[in-house]
Motif scaffolding. Structure first.
Motif, PDB file in Angstrom:
ATOM      1  N   SER A 250       0.829  -1.211   0.000  1.00 33.71           N
ATOM      2  CA  SER A 250       0.000   0.000   0.000  1.00 33.71           C
ATOM      3  C   SER A 250       0.860   1.257   0.000  1.00 33.71           C
ATOM      4  CB  SER A 250      -0.954   0.001   1.197  1.00 33.71           C
ATOM      5  OG  SER A 250      -0.247  -0.094   2.420  1.00 33.71           O
ATOM      6  N   ASP A 251       2.022   1.224   0.672  1.00 35.59           N
ATOM      7  CA  ASP A 251       2.953   2.353   0.617  1.00 35.59           C
ATOM      8  C   ASP A 251       3.409   2.587  -0.819  1.00 35.59           C
ATOM      9  OD1 ASP A 251       2.932   2.737   3.397  1.00 35.59           O
ATOM     10  OD2 ASP A 251       4.606   1.345   3.699  1.00 35.59           O
ATOM     11  N   LEU A 252       3.784   1.506  -1.489  1.00 33.14           N
ATOM     12  CA  LEU A 252       4.234   1.611  -2.887  1.00 33.14           C
ATOM     13  C   LEU A 252       3.107   2.143  -3.765  1.00 33.14           C
ATOM     14  CD1 LEU A 252       6.149  -1.790  -3.132  1.00 33.14           C
ATOM     15  CD2 LEU A 252       7.176   0.490  -3.051  1.00 33.14           C
ATOM     16  N   ALA A 253       1.901   1.672  -3.534  1.00 31.43           N
ATOM     17  CA  ALA A 253       0.754   2.124  -4.335  1.00 31.43           C
ATOM     18  C   ALA A 253       0.539   3.620  -4.180  1.00 31.43           C
ATOM     19  CB  ALA A 253      -0.501   1.356  -3.909  1.00 31.43           C
ATOM     20  N   ARG A 254       0.624   4.129  -2.939  1.00 30.27           N
ATOM     21  CA  ARG A 254       0.437   5.570  -2.713  1.00 30.27           C
ATOM     22  C   ARG A 254       1.531   6.376  -3.393  1.00 30.27           C
ATOM     23  NH1 ARG A 254      -1.215   3.801   2.402  1.00 30.27           N
ATOM     24  NH2 ARG A 254       0.893   4.045   3.241  1.00 30.27           N
ATOM     25  N   ARG A 255       2.760   5.922  -3.304  1.00 24.45           N
ATOM     26  CA  ARG A 255       3.873   6.673  -3.897  1.00 24.45           C
ATOM     27  C   ARG A 255       3.790   6.704  -5.421  1.00 24.45           C
ATOM     28  NH1 ARG A 255       9.535   6.125  -0.600  1.00 24.45           N
ATOM     29  NH2 ARG A 255       8.685   6.344   1.499  1.00 24.45           N
ATOM     30  N   LEU A 256       3.279   5.639  -6.007  1.00 21.26           N
ATOM     31  CA  LEU A 256       3.288   5.523  -7.466  1.00 21.26           C
ATOM     32  C   LEU A 256       1.941   5.840  -8.105  1.00 21.26           C
ATOM     33  CD1 LEU A 256       5.376   2.230  -7.759  1.00 21.26           C
ATOM     34  CD2 LEU A 256       6.169   4.582  -8.065  1.00 21.26           C
ATOM     35  N   GLY A 257       0.914   6.057  -7.289  1.00 22.64           N
ATOM     36  CA  GLY A 257      -0.407   6.334  -7.835  1.00 22.64           C
ATOM     37  C   GLY A 257      -1.032   5.127  -8.497  1.00 22.64           C
ATOM     38  N   LEU A 258      -0.765   3.937  -7.971  1.00 22.41           N
ATOM     39  CA  LEU A 258      -1.313   2.697  -8.499  1.00 22.41           C
ATOM     40  C   LEU A 258      -2.306   2.105  -7.507  1.00 22.41           C
ATOM     41  CD1 LEU A 258       2.016   1.018  -9.701  1.00 22.41           C
ATOM     42  CD2 LEU A 258       0.369   2.243 -11.129  1.00 22.41           C
ATOM     43  N   SER A 259      -3.085   1.133  -7.965  1.00 22.78           N
ATOM     44  CA  SER A 259      -3.922   0.385  -7.030  1.00 22.78           C
ATOM     45  C   SER A 259      -3.017  -0.521  -6.197  1.00 22.78           C
ATOM     46  CB  SER A 259      -4.947  -0.463  -7.784  1.00 22.78           C
ATOM     47  OG  SER A 259      -4.294  -1.527  -8.455  1.00 22.78           O
ATOM     48  N   THR A 260      -3.474  -0.874  -5.009  1.00 27.07           N
ATOM     49  CA  THR A 260      -2.681  -1.746  -4.137  1.00 27.07           C
ATOM     50  C   THR A 260      -2.453  -3.106  -4.787  1.00 27.07           C
ATOM     51  OG1 THR A 260      -3.542  -0.636  -2.168  1.00 27.07           O
ATOM     52  CG2 THR A 260      -2.572  -2.806  -1.847  1.00 27.07           C
ATOM     53  N   SER A 261      -3.456  -3.602  -5.524  1.00 26.88           N
ATOM     54  CA  SER A 261      -3.307  -4.916  -6.171  1.00 26.88           C
ATOM     55  C   SER A 261      -2.199  -4.891  -7.227  1.00 26.88           C
ATOM     56  CB  SER A 261      -4.628  -5.361  -6.798  1.00 26.88           C
ATOM     57  OG  SER A 261      -5.063  -4.436  -7.784  1.00 26.88           O
ATOM     58  N   THR A 262      -2.118  -3.809  -8.006  1.00 28.37           N
ATOM     59  CA  THR A 262      -1.054  -3.699  -9.011  1.00 28.37           C
ATOM     60  C   THR A 262       0.310  -3.575  -8.339  1.00 28.37           C
ATOM     61  OG1 THR A 262      -2.516  -2.677 -10.635  1.00 28.37           O
ATOM     62  CG2 THR A 262      -0.162  -2.310 -10.915  1.00 28.37           C
ATOM     63  N   ALA A 263       0.408  -2.745  -7.305  1.00 23.03           N
ATOM     64  CA  ALA A 263       1.667  -2.599  -6.578  1.00 23.03           C
ATOM     65  C   ALA A 263       2.087  -3.929  -5.964  1.00 23.03           C
ATOM     66  CB  ALA A 263       1.530  -1.537  -5.495  1.00 23.03           C
ATOM     67  N   HIS A 264       1.122  -4.673  -5.457  1.00 26.34           N
ATOM     68  CA  HIS A 264       1.417  -5.984  -4.866  1.00 26.34           C
ATOM     69  C   HIS A 264       1.980  -6.931  -5.918  1.00 26.34           C
ATOM     70  CE1 HIS A 264       1.040  -9.491  -2.272  1.00 26.34           C
ATOM     71  NE2 HIS A 264       0.380 -10.094  -3.249  1.00 26.34           N
TER      72      HIS A 264
END
Length: 269
Positions: free
Chosen positions: A37-51
């Protein structure tokens, strides 16, 4: 990529590579481990994509995951590639020279190269586990040197992202920065006098390739009470002597055997 239903599709091709690299760049700040979720927020992606991206990088060894917190950090593949790059660039040869320079001057001695719109310190006294190695190009003596003697393919100051002022002394306007770089080239060195941090004075010189471009920037850093106006020329002479030595040491072995390479004299064009 998002469908009309709002569900993320797995990125493909070049976009997937770009996103995976963006994930790795999230760890540049040397901060704590990051969750999906941290990565998703930083990159503007959904949590599932970041995961999915993080799990792919984990599987390849570029990230590792804490089994207790499920958070990610850089993995063993990054360590291996980093060490290989360090030695391929000859940076292990620079450490003794920088240590000697620091001992002679009483200042911190560092070597840096350019990475996009930032300077990355790769060797010297500032390379510690708790200190970030990235600095903005425009407000550091390192960056001014690397902008003043750019390598082929490097962008100049104008295409760079809008610079952020580290202190009130930082040069941020493109015309003022261009004028500053002209002064740097004419003088043969750059000075950061409280631009990147209050109470810090840094003098930097280029470590030149034979083509006259800066492969690295070398700097000595201390307080204004240490690097005084009266002693600035002496510190500059010490830094230049070290830079000339590194111009030869950091050549590939085959280049060192080229006639004229041992002189350490490269034209500042």
């Amino acid at each position: 990529m998002t469908t009309e239903a709002g569900i993320d599709r797995p990125p493909a091709g070049a976009q997937a590579v770009r996103r995976a690299l963006d994930v790795l760049h999230c760890f540049h700040d040397n901060g704590p481990d990051l969750s999906a979720s941290d990565l998703a927020r930083r990159l503007g992606l959904s949590t599932s994509t970041a995961h999915r991206l993080a799990r792919t990088l984990f599987g390849a060894g570029f990230l590792e995951q804490d089994v207790r917190t499920a958070r990610y950090r850089l993995g063993p593949a990054m360590t291996e590639l980093g060490r290989l790059s360090y030695h391929q660039r000859g940076l292990h040869l620079a450490a003794p020279e920088l240590s000697d320079l620091a001992e002679r001057t009483g200042a911190t001695a560092d070597l840096a190269l350019r990475s996009g719109s930032h300077v990355v310190i790769v060797a010297g006294g500032s390379v510690t586990p708790k200190v970030g190695l990235r600095r903005p190009l425009h407000s550091t003596a390192f960056g001014k040197v690397l902008l003043a003697w750019p390598r082929t393919g490097d962008a100049g100051p104008r295409p760079l992202p809008s610079p952020h002022a580290s202190t009130e002394r930082a040069v941020t306007e493109p015309p003022a920065l261009s004028a500053e770089l002209a002064r740097v080239r004419e003088a043969g060195y750059a000075l950061d006098d409280g631009e990147s941090a209050h109470g810090v004075r840094t003098v930097a010189v280029p470590v030149l390739e034979r083509t006259g471009h800066a492969r690295f920037a070398l700097a000595v850093r201390g307080t204004p009470e240490l690097i005084t106006d009266a002693r600035l020329d002496w510190y500059l002479a010490q830094a230049r002597a070290c830079a000339r030595a590194l111009e030869v040491l950091l050549l590939a072995p085959t280049e060192r055997r080229t006639p004229g390479a041992q002189t350490g004299e490269f034209a500042m064009k």
